[in-house]
Design an enzyme around this catalytic site. Sequence first.
Site, PDB file in Angstrom:
ATOM      1  N   LYS A 252      80.449 -67.533   4.394  1.00 33.64           N
ATOM      2  CA  LYS A 252      81.851 -67.776   4.033  1.00 33.64           C
ATOM      3  C   LYS A 252      81.990 -67.840   2.511  1.00 33.64           C
ATOM      4  O   LYS A 252      82.809 -68.600   2.002  1.00 33.64           O
ATOM      5  CB  LYS A 252      82.330 -69.118   4.606  1.00 33.64           C
ATOM      6  CG  LYS A 252      82.082 -69.351   6.071  1.00 33.64           C
ATOM      7  CD  LYS A 252      82.855 -70.561   6.568  1.00 33.64           C
ATOM      8  CE  LYS A 252      82.206 -71.858   6.182  1.00 33.64           C
ATOM      9  NZ  LYS A 252      81.020 -72.161   6.990  1.00 33.64           N
TER      10      LYS A 252
ATOM     11  N   ASP B   4      71.156 -58.047  13.965  1.00 35.97           N
ATOM     12  CA  ASP B   4      71.997 -57.067  14.660  1.00 35.97           C
ATOM     13  C   ASP B   4      71.484 -55.629  14.502  1.00 35.97           C
ATOM     14  O   ASP B   4      71.838 -54.758  15.294  1.00 35.97           O
ATOM     15  CB  ASP B   4      73.434 -57.126  14.121  1.00 35.97           C
ATOM     16  CG  ASP B   4      74.046 -58.509  14.228  1.00 35.97           C
ATOM     17  OD1 ASP B   4      73.582 -59.293  15.079  1.00 35.97           O
ATOM     18  OD2 ASP B   4      74.973 -58.810  13.459  1.00 35.97           O
TER      19      ASP B   4
ATOM     20  N   GLY C 231      73.044 -58.938   5.175  1.00 36.00           N
ATOM     21  CA  GLY C 231      73.534 -57.906   6.075  1.00 36.00           C
ATOM     22  C   GLY C 231      74.673 -57.133   5.439  1.00 36.00           C
ATOM     23  O   GLY C 231      74.807 -57.108   4.205  1.00 36.00           O
ATOM     24  N   ASP C 232      75.513 -56.527   6.275  1.00 33.84           N
ATOM     25  CA  ASP C 232      76.561 -55.646   5.739  1.00 33.84           C
ATOM     26  C   ASP C 232      77.492 -56.373   4.762  1.00 33.84           C
ATOM     27  O   ASP C 232      77.832 -55.829   3.710  1.00 33.84           O
ATOM     28  CB  ASP C 232      77.357 -54.982   6.876  1.00 33.84           C
ATOM     29  CG  ASP C 232      77.908 -55.977   7.889  1.00 33.84           C
ATOM     30  OD1 ASP C 232      77.579 -57.181   7.802  1.00 33.84           O
ATOM     31  OD2 ASP C 232      78.675 -55.556   8.775  1.00 33.84           O
TER      32      ASP C 232
ATOM     33  N   ARG D 139      75.747 -66.423  37.566  1.00 27.86           N
ATOM     34  CA  ARG D 139      75.583 -67.446  36.527  1.00 27.86           C
ATOM     35  C   ARG D 139      75.526 -66.751  35.163  1.00 27.86           C
ATOM     36  O   ARG D 139      74.940 -65.674  35.039  1.00 27.86           O
ATOM     37  CB  ARG D 139      74.285 -68.226  36.727  1.00 27.86           C
ATOM     38  CG  ARG D 139      74.265 -69.069  37.987  1.00 27.86           C
ATOM     39  CD  ARG D 139      75.190 -70.271  37.888  1.00 27.86           C
ATOM     40  NE  ARG D 139      75.068 -71.144  39.035  1.00 27.86           N
ATOM     41  CZ  ARG D 139      75.769 -71.014  40.169  1.00 27.86           C
ATOM     42  NH1 ARG D 139      76.638 -70.035  40.307  1.00 27.86           N
ATOM     43  NH2 ARG D 139      75.591 -71.862  41.164  1.00 27.86           N
TER      44      ARG D 139
ATOM     45  N   ARG E  51      70.559 -64.232  42.946  1.00 32.77           N
ATOM     46  CA  ARG E  51      71.806 -64.324  42.189  1.00 32.77           C
ATOM     47  C   ARG E  51      71.976 -63.144  41.235  1.00 32.77           C
ATOM     48  O   ARG E  51      71.023 -62.426  40.933  1.00 32.77           O
ATOM     49  CB  ARG E  51      71.780 -65.577  41.313  1.00 32.77           C
ATOM     50  CG  ARG E  51      72.087 -66.836  42.058  1.00 32.77           C
ATOM     51  CD  ARG E  51      72.015 -68.020  41.118  1.00 32.77           C
ATOM     52  NE  ARG E  51      72.346 -69.229  41.837  1.00 32.77           N
ATOM     53  CZ  ARG E  51      72.041 -70.448  41.414  1.00 32.77           C
ATOM     54  NH1 ARG E  51      71.384 -70.613  40.293  1.00 32.77           N
ATOM     55  NH2 ARG E  51      72.393 -71.497  42.118  1.00 32.77           N
TER      56      ARG E  51
ATOM     57  N   THR F  99      76.934 -59.165   2.842  1.00 31.71           N
ATOM     58  CA  THR F  99      76.230 -59.515   1.597  1.00 31.71           C
ATOM     59  C   THR F  99      75.959 -58.263   0.750  1.00 31.71           C
ATOM     60  O   THR F  99      76.125 -58.280  -0.473  1.00 31.71           O
ATOM     61  CB  THR F  99      74.880 -60.200   1.941  1.00 31.71           C
ATOM     62  OG1 THR F  99      75.167 -61.325   2.772  1.00 31.71           O
ATOM     63  CG2 THR F  99      74.133 -60.639   0.709  1.00 31.71           C
TER      64      THR F  99
ATOM     65  N   GLN G  56      68.634 -66.892  19.181  1.00 30.28           N
ATOM     66  CA  GLN G  56      68.229 -65.539  18.768  1.00 30.28           C
ATOM     67  C   GLN G  56      67.925 -65.442  17.278  1.00 30.28           C
ATOM     68  O   GLN G  56      67.266 -64.515  16.833  1.00 30.28           O
ATOM     69  CB  GLN G  56      69.345 -64.533  19.088  1.00 30.28           C
ATOM     70  CG  GLN G  56      69.563 -64.347  20.557  1.00 30.28           C
ATOM     71  CD  GLN G  56      70.933 -63.768  20.874  1.00 30.28           C
ATOM     72  OE1 GLN G  56      71.094 -62.568  20.987  1.00 30.28           O
ATOM     73  NE2 GLN G  56      71.917 -64.623  21.037  1.00 30.28           N
ATOM     74  N   ARG G  57      68.479 -66.358  16.510  1.00 31.82           N
ATOM     75  CA  ARG G  57      68.249 -66.292  15.061  1.00 31.82           C
ATOM     76  C   ARG G  57      67.143 -67.241  14.623  1.00 31.82           C
ATOM     77  O   ARG G  57      66.766 -67.252  13.446  1.00 31.82           O
ATOM     78  CB  ARG G  57      69.554 -66.639  14.324  1.00 31.82           C
ATOM     79  CG  ARG G  57      70.660 -65.628  14.514  1.00 31.82           C
ATOM     80  CD  ARG G  57      71.313 -65.259  13.199  1.00 31.82           C
ATOM     81  NE  ARG G  57      71.826 -66.382  12.479  1.00 31.82           N
ATOM     82  CZ  ARG G  57      73.125 -66.720  12.413  1.00 31.82           C
ATOM     83  NH1 ARG G  57      74.029 -65.993  13.048  1.00 31.82           N
ATOM     84  NH2 ARG G  57      73.511 -67.734  11.703  1.00 31.82           N
TER      85      ARG G  57
HETATM   86  O1  F6P Z   1      75.234 -61.136  12.161  1.00 29.88           O
HETATM   87  C1  F6P Z   1      74.375 -62.028  12.770  1.00 29.88           C
HETATM   88  C2  F6P Z   1      75.090 -62.829  13.835  1.00 29.88           C
HETATM   89  O2  F6P Z   1      74.137 -63.662  14.460  1.00 29.88           O
HETATM   90  C3  F6P Z   1      75.838 -62.000  14.866  1.00 29.88           C
HETATM   91  O3  F6P Z   1      74.997 -61.419  15.819  1.00 29.88           O
HETATM   92  C4  F6P Z   1      76.794 -63.025  15.393  1.00 29.88           C
HETATM   93  O4  F6P Z   1      77.968 -62.408  15.908  1.00 29.88           O
HETATM   94  C5  F6P Z   1      77.127 -63.845  14.195  1.00 29.88           C
HETATM   95  O5  F6P Z   1      76.078 -63.655  13.258  1.00 29.88           O
HETATM   96  C6  F6P Z   1      77.270 -65.316  14.484  1.00 29.88           C
HETATM   97  O6  F6P Z   1      77.673 -65.959  13.325  1.00 29.88           O
HETATM   98  P1  F6P Z   1      77.675 -67.542  13.171  1.00 29.88           P
HETATM   99  O7  F6P Z   1      76.264 -67.957  12.859  1.00 29.88           O
HETATM  100  O8  F6P Z   1      78.591 -67.797  12.041  1.00 29.88           O
HETATM  101  O9  F6P Z   1      78.149 -68.141  14.456  1.00 29.88           O
END
Ligand code: F6P
Length: 371
Positions: free
Chosen positions: A74, A139, A114-115, A280, A174, A117, A288-289
């Site tokens: 941000k 991504d 990423g894109d 579900r 399921r 920055t 994931q990060r």
């Molecule tokens: O660009 C990386 C990413 O993890 C995207 O896959 C996802 O949409 C977004 O950032 C989530 O952002 P935040 O961490 O602000 O919720």
Amino acid sequence: MRLGVLTGGGDCPGLNALIRGLVKRGIHEFGHEFVGIENGYMGLVEPELAHPLTREQTRGILPKGGTILGTSNKANPFCYAVREGGRWVERDLSDVAVRRYHEMKLDGLVAVGGDGTLSIAHRLAEKGLKVVGCPKTIDNDLSGTDQTFGFDTARATCTDAVDKLHTTAESHDRVMVLEVMGRYAGFLALDSGIAGGADIILIPEIPYRVEPLVERIYKRGTRKRSFSIVVVSEGACPEGGSLSIAEKAEDVPGRGVVRLGGAGKVAADLLARHIEAEIRVTVLGHLQRGGGPTAADRLLATRYGCKVLDLVRDGQWGHMVALRGCDIVAVSLGESRKERRVDPRGELVRFAKSLGISFGDEALEVGGSGG
Ligand code: F6P
């Protein structure tokens, strides 16, 4: 030389490996000095967010996730959120960023991101700053490079989740839906869906209809093992539908982009109208990060960090490092402003279809969905 380093946008595994490689080679081979700029571009606009980045600080960080520099998605200097008269407004503070760069007596800036920055880096380069970019994102949606670091680790996490969902899907018969990240690109869903043996993969690049999905699930129902695994990219939409948005751009000052979320539930709700099996939904979210980078991501990030110094040595400002085939090369920062998406007619999608995976765009077999 005195080089500033910042990590911007969402964090990802491998950022620390890159910082370590950059600082280690930079100090040992070139005698550079580094300034760590904290919280992405925030540290280039706000005072007191920049500090010397020493070899000592980068010891032991290679296997660690996140970024020792902090990050922000941000803090765009070109539309920076500031509080005025009790409310948030967005202002162009790019001149402040340029001034701070000079005040810090930087000879160059390394922007890792990423894109978002990298396109800011490109605009700052157009304003005369000496900038080198470095592509990262889970991504994998950056044009100009074959792969970003962070992607391999996130893909492994998603695949592990698909594996884990399989056992419950099988035990309870399921339909298990897994929503993964990726924004407007389906690489994470596609790769982990294939690697994990999913039955249905929904990606932003292929709008889906529910009928082929129902047909696929019913077809499996005729076998002993009738459970199904559905991997849904957060940017996937039904044909004629719209993106699933968790937070609008205007709700978060300075962010500039929407936050996606809910595509898995949309797909599950559509399926529930047609099938009797229990469904579900699991949203994998920021798992994931997180975590330490895979060996492949450590290697790619380290190579990027080392290669940045070649670009600095050769005066290739306004460029970013990129993977092309097996080589790390320099490409124009302008490249990062182009989109990279899954090719719906590409080899991987074709092979996935040939394995019976549905993307929700197939023609129905004679006799309809059976549902
Ligand atoms: O660009 C990386 C990413 O993890 C995207 O896959 C996802 O949409 C977004 O950032 C989530 O952002 P935040 O961490 O602000 O919720």
